[in-house]
Design a protein around this motif. Structure first.
Motif, PDB file in Angstrom:
ATOM      1  N   ILE A  22       4.964  54.012   6.959  1.00 23.27           N
ATOM      2  CA  ILE A  22       4.768  54.558   8.306  1.00 23.27           C
ATOM      3  C   ILE A  22       4.085  53.531   9.196  1.00 23.27           C
ATOM      4  O   ILE A  22       4.467  53.333  10.353  1.00 23.27           O
ATOM      5  CB  ILE A  22       3.954  55.864   8.234  1.00 23.27           C
ATOM      6  N   ARG A  23       3.060  52.848   8.647  1.00 18.19           N
ATOM      7  CA  ARG A  23       2.385  51.822   9.444  1.00 18.19           C
ATOM      8  C   ARG A  23       3.332  50.676   9.795  1.00 18.19           C
ATOM      9  O   ARG A  23       3.276  50.119  10.890  1.00 18.19           O
ATOM     10  CB  ARG A  23       1.169  51.294   8.686  1.00 18.19           C
ATOM     11  N   ALA A  24       4.211  50.326   8.843  1.00 19.06           N
ATOM     12  CA  ALA A  24       5.192  49.277   9.128  1.00 19.06           C
ATOM     13  C   ALA A  24       6.170  49.734  10.210  1.00 19.06           C
ATOM     14  O   ALA A  24       6.587  48.930  11.061  1.00 19.06           O
ATOM     15  CB  ALA A  24       5.948  48.908   7.850  1.00 19.06           C
ATOM     16  N   TRP A  25       6.524  51.009  10.191  1.00 17.07           N
ATOM     17  CA  TRP A  25       7.423  51.539  11.226  1.00 17.07           C
ATOM     18  C   TRP A  25       6.746  51.523  12.589  1.00 17.07           C
ATOM     19  O   TRP A  25       7.361  51.178  13.603  1.00 17.07           O
ATOM     20  CB  TRP A  25       7.837  52.960  10.849  1.00 17.07           C
ATOM     21  N   ILE A  26       5.454  51.882  12.630  1.00 17.80           N
ATOM     22  CA  ILE A  26       4.707  51.822  13.886  1.00 17.80           C
ATOM     23  C   ILE A  26       4.606  50.379  14.368  1.00 17.80           C
ATOM     24  O   ILE A  26       4.725  50.087  15.571  1.00 17.80           O
ATOM     25  CB  ILE A  26       3.309  52.448  13.704  1.00 17.80           C
ATOM     26  N   GLU A  27       4.387  49.449  13.437  1.00 10.64           N
ATOM     27  CA  GLU A  27       4.346  48.029  13.795  1.00 10.64           C
ATOM     28  C   GLU A  27       5.681  47.583  14.382  1.00 10.64           C
ATOM     29  O   GLU A  27       5.728  46.816  15.344  1.00 10.64           O
ATOM     30  CB  GLU A  27       4.021  47.212  12.542  1.00 10.64           C
ATOM     31  N   PHE A  28       6.776  48.078  13.813  1.00  6.14           N
ATOM     32  CA  PHE A  28       8.107  47.748  14.318  1.00  6.14           C
ATOM     33  C   PHE A  28       8.309  48.289  15.732  1.00  6.14           C
ATOM     34  O   PHE A  28       8.873  47.605  16.599  1.00  6.14           O
ATOM     35  CB  PHE A  28       9.169  48.313  13.378  1.00  6.14           C
ATOM     36  N   LEU A  29       7.837  49.507  15.994  1.00  9.82           N
ATOM     37  CA  LEU A  29       7.979  50.080  17.328  1.00  9.82           C
ATOM     38  C   LEU A  29       7.205  49.268  18.356  1.00  9.82           C
ATOM     39  O   LEU A  29       7.625  49.146  19.516  1.00  9.82           O
ATOM     40  CB  LEU A  29       7.494  51.532  17.337  1.00  9.82           C
ATOM     41  N   GLY A  30       6.065  48.693  17.940  1.00 15.33           N
ATOM     42  CA  GLY A  30       5.300  47.867  18.864  1.00 15.33           C
ATOM     43  C   GLY A  30       6.033  46.615  19.286  1.00 15.33           C
ATOM     44  O   GLY A  30       5.749  46.043  20.348  1.00 15.33           O
ATOM     45  N   TYR A  57      11.989  39.903   4.201  1.00 12.16           N
ATOM     46  CA  TYR A  57      10.562  39.598   4.247  1.00 12.16           C
ATOM     47  C   TYR A  57       9.763  40.841   3.870  1.00 12.16           C
ATOM     48  O   TYR A  57       9.947  41.909   4.458  1.00 12.16           O
ATOM     49  CB  TYR A  57      10.155  39.116   5.634  1.00 12.16           C
ATOM     50  N   LEU A  58       8.887  40.683   2.908  1.00 13.59           N
ATOM     51  CA  LEU A  58       8.043  41.796   2.495  1.00 13.59           C
ATOM     52  C   LEU A  58       6.945  41.994   3.538  1.00 13.59           C
ATOM     53  O   LEU A  58       6.136  41.092   3.787  1.00 13.59           O
ATOM     54  CB  LEU A  58       7.425  41.514   1.122  1.00 13.59           C
ATOM     55  N   GLN A  59       6.911  43.169   4.147  1.00 13.71           N
ATOM     56  CA  GLN A  59       5.964  43.452   5.222  1.00 13.71           C
ATOM     57  C   GLN A  59       4.778  44.288   4.769  1.00 13.71           C
ATOM     58  O   GLN A  59       3.667  44.120   5.287  1.00 13.71           O
ATOM     59  CB  GLN A  59       6.681  44.150   6.380  1.00 13.71           C
ATOM     60  N   GLY A 107       4.502  38.929   3.341  1.00 13.27           N
ATOM     61  CA  GLY A 107       4.752  37.615   3.917  1.00 13.27           C
ATOM     62  C   GLY A 107       5.780  36.814   3.144  1.00 13.27           C
ATOM     63  O   GLY A 107       6.362  35.869   3.692  1.00 13.27           O
ATOM     64  N   ASP A 108       6.017  37.169   1.872  1.00 10.83           N
ATOM     65  CA  ASP A 108       7.009  36.456   1.062  1.00 10.83           C
ATOM     66  C   ASP A 108       8.418  36.922   1.420  1.00 10.83           C
ATOM     67  O   ASP A 108       8.646  38.089   1.760  1.00 10.83           O
ATOM     68  CB  ASP A 108       6.776  36.705  -0.432  1.00 10.83           C
ATOM     69  N   PHE A 109       9.370  35.990   1.297  1.00  4.16           N
ATOM     70  CA  PHE A 109      10.778  36.356   1.444  1.00  4.16           C
ATOM     71  C   PHE A 109      11.336  36.665   0.059  1.00  4.16           C
ATOM     72  O   PHE A 109      11.212  35.866  -0.871  1.00  4.16           O
ATOM     73  CB  PHE A 109      11.583  35.226   2.087  1.00  4.16           C
ATOM     74  N   PHE A 142      10.523  46.174   3.549  1.00  2.84           N
ATOM     75  CA  PHE A 142      11.114  44.891   3.896  1.00  2.84           C
ATOM     76  C   PHE A 142      11.542  44.897   5.364  1.00  2.84           C
ATOM     77  O   PHE A 142      11.818  45.945   5.950  1.00  2.84           O
ATOM     78  CB  PHE A 142      12.320  44.586   3.014  1.00  2.84           C
ATOM     79  N   GLY A 143      11.604  43.714   5.937  1.00  4.19           N
ATOM     80  CA  GLY A 143      12.058  43.556   7.307  1.00  4.19           C
ATOM     81  C   GLY A 143      12.736  42.221   7.502  1.00  4.19           C
ATOM     82  O   GLY A 143      12.801  41.396   6.587  1.00  4.19           O
ATOM     83  N   ARG A 144      13.221  41.997   8.724  1.00  6.49           N
ATOM     84  CA  ARG A 144      13.928  40.747   9.025  1.00  6.49           C
ATOM     85  C   ARG A 144      12.977  39.607   9.347  1.00  6.49           C
ATOM     86  O   ARG A 144      13.395  38.456   9.432  1.00  6.49           O
ATOM     87  CB  ARG A 144      14.885  40.965  10.189  1.00  6.49           C
ATOM     88  N   ARG A 145      11.697  39.904   9.540  1.00  7.18           N
ATOM     89  CA  ARG A 145      10.718  38.866   9.875  1.00  7.18           C
ATOM     90  C   ARG A 145       9.381  39.253   9.260  1.00  7.18           C
ATOM     91  O   ARG A 145       9.131  40.430   8.990  1.00  7.18           O
ATOM     92  CB  ARG A 145      10.597  38.717  11.386  1.00  7.18           C
ATOM     93  N   PRO A 146       8.484  38.277   9.054  1.00  6.53           N
ATOM     94  CA  PRO A 146       7.157  38.630   8.539  1.00  6.53           C
ATOM     95  C   PRO A 146       6.395  39.494   9.537  1.00  6.53           C
ATOM     96  O   PRO A 146       6.660  39.479  10.734  1.00  6.53           O
ATOM     97  CB  PRO A 146       6.475  37.260   8.341  1.00  6.53           C
ATOM     98  N   ALA A 147       5.438  40.238   9.034  1.00  3.43           N
ATOM     99  CA  ALA A 147       4.615  41.108   9.874  1.00  3.43           C
ATOM    100  C   ALA A 147       3.150  40.895   9.526  1.00  3.43           C
ATOM    101  O   ALA A 147       2.809  40.496   8.410  1.00  3.43           O
ATOM    102  CB  ALA A 147       5.003  42.576   9.692  1.00  3.43           C
TER     103      ALA A 147
END
Length: 434
Positions: free
Chosen positions: A5-13, A216-218, A243-245, A272-277
């Motif tokens: 959920i926090r990663a999803w909120i980070e993505f929305l930002g 990328y592991l977020q 931070g690791d791919f 996971f995401g397309r870029r580091p977070a």
């Protein structure tokens, strides 16, 4: 689940359109409410008594001209605002690195400015469609039109403020300070007041676990993984950290015993995401600061003062870490270690801070001297012998680089004196650093 959920909120930002869209919807709703109040005769609308109307006292033709002017001018200014933002992003990308564009895109102030202009345009349009002349049974929403005038004045003030904000936000010192604040927040969130349990000395080798996703592991839900491993009486050892791919199909963990739903459980806990977070990656802001310093040291920019400023902020982060404990990567349940995962240790953090800057300094006496001063200050507040040893390794590397690249004997002598001062501080012989 909480990490996801926090990663999803980070993505929305990271979505530049989200806040402007919310502001536009709010302005459309405000226009509907203002017109509805006058339609219901709650706001004092009385065609036979203009003096009883709120704010705007003109007729239908004047209202239409005013609303048309507000709508056309604000959409034009919105385009100008967008152009200024793109120019600022281009300048920041060339001078400080493309990875810093995320900081500008995430800036809520830039998003709200665009939202105010677009929201004013949408408000004016929604009110304009309700204005009717004599031939159409006259209706002039005086309260709503007064709101359009107010929003136009707000947009005017916002434009002046936005020009000031952009001019200051692309200043390199402002950017360094903003990233430094993110780093300080990460230090506070990712370090501990007390030491964690120590991980086992022997590496776990068992059945490999490979989730279906990759990238990328977020974020990692360590609590969820630890609870799952505890329920099944197994030990789980992760091989990757935020931070690791992670390539698709790569075994990211080992299990002490075979469990049927292991791949699904690990997959649910990893985001996971397309870029580091920056969500759980302590080194994320460090890498941003280092990129600013490395670009400043490039021949095309040649700005050692910026690199020195970055080193000062990195040294502040080390001083903040001094009284705290870094996580060990071991999670226990009921006194038994059930999860082991890789984490950023002090040595790795120092490597991320200093290696690339030192390698790109290439004989810059100012940068090498500032790095020795930063290491000396960090050593003065540090009390753990193991950390002092790691700081000493970097101080020795700086001196070796100076002896290799610095040709002026007086400059080299100054750097050697600074290194000697570091040694005295590290050994406790001198705790006062000028």
């Amino acid at each position: 689940m909480r990490a996801r959920i926090r990663a999803w909120i980070e993505f929305l930002g990271d979505q530049f359109w989200l806040r402007p869209a919310l502001v536009v919807l709010a302005c459309i709703g405000l226009a509907q409410v203002a017109v509805g109040l006058e339609t219901a005769h709650i706001a004092g609308y009385d065609p036979s008594s203009p003096d009883a109307d709120w704010g705007w006292t003109g007729g239908a033709e004047g209202a239409r001209a005013l609303l048309s002017a507000v709508a056309s001018s604000t959409i034009g200014v919105a385009g100008t605002t967008f152009s200024i933002t793109i120019a600022a992003l281009t300048l920041a990308s060339n001078q400080m690195g493309p990875r810093l564009l995320r900081n500008f895109v995430r800036d809520a102030r830039n998003q709200l400015v665009l939202g105010i202009f677009l929201g004013t345009f949408a408000y004016a349009l929604m009110v304009l469609r309700t204005v009717r002349t004599v031939e159409e049974e006259t209706f002039v929403p005086h309260l709503a039109i007064s709101g359009a005038v107010l929003l136009a004045l707000v947009s005017l003030g916002t434009l002046v403020w936005f020009v000031h904000h952009v001019a200051t936000s692309i200043n390199v010192e402002t950017v360094v300070d903003a990233v430094h604040r993110d780093l300080c927040a990460a230090v506070e969130a990712r370090t501990r007041d007390e030491a964690d349990v120590q991980p086992p000395t022997e590496a776990l080798r068992g059945g490999p676990v490979a989730p279906a996703d990759g990238g990328y592991l977020q974020a990692v839900d360590t609590d969820g993984l630890a609870d799952w491993a505890h329920e099944r009486r197994v030990v789980l050892a992760l091989r990757v950290r935020p931070g690791d791919f992670v390539p698709r199909g790569f075994p990211v963990a080992f299990l002490s015993a075979g469990v049927e739903d292991a791949a699904e459980a690990v997959g649910r806990a990893l985001t996971f995401g397309r870029r580091p977070a920056a969500l759980q990656d302590l080194e994320y802001s460090v890498r941003q600061l280092v990129e600013i310093a490395v670009r400043a040291l490039s021949p095309g920019i040649n700005d050692p003062m910026t690199a020195g400023s970055v080193l000062d902020h990195l040294g502040d982060a080390l001083c903040r870490i001094a009284p705290r404990h870094l996580p060990t990567g071991a999670v226990a349940r009921e006194g038994r270690i059930v999860l082991v995962h890789p984490v950023t240790d002090y040595d790795g953090l120092c490597d991320a801070m200093f290696h690339m800057i030192r390698q790109n300094a290439a004989g810059s006496v100012h940068v090498l001297a500032r790095m020795l001063d930063v290491l000396t200050r960090a050593a003065e507040v540090e009390r753990l012998t193991s950390r002092l040893t790691k700081l000493g390794r970097h101080a020795d590397l700086v001196l070796a680089a100076a002896r290799r690249d610095v040709a002026d004997p007086s400059d080299l002598a100054d750097l050697e004196e600074r290194h000697a001062r570091f040694v005295r501080v590290r050994t406790g012989a001198d705790r006062s650093v000028g």
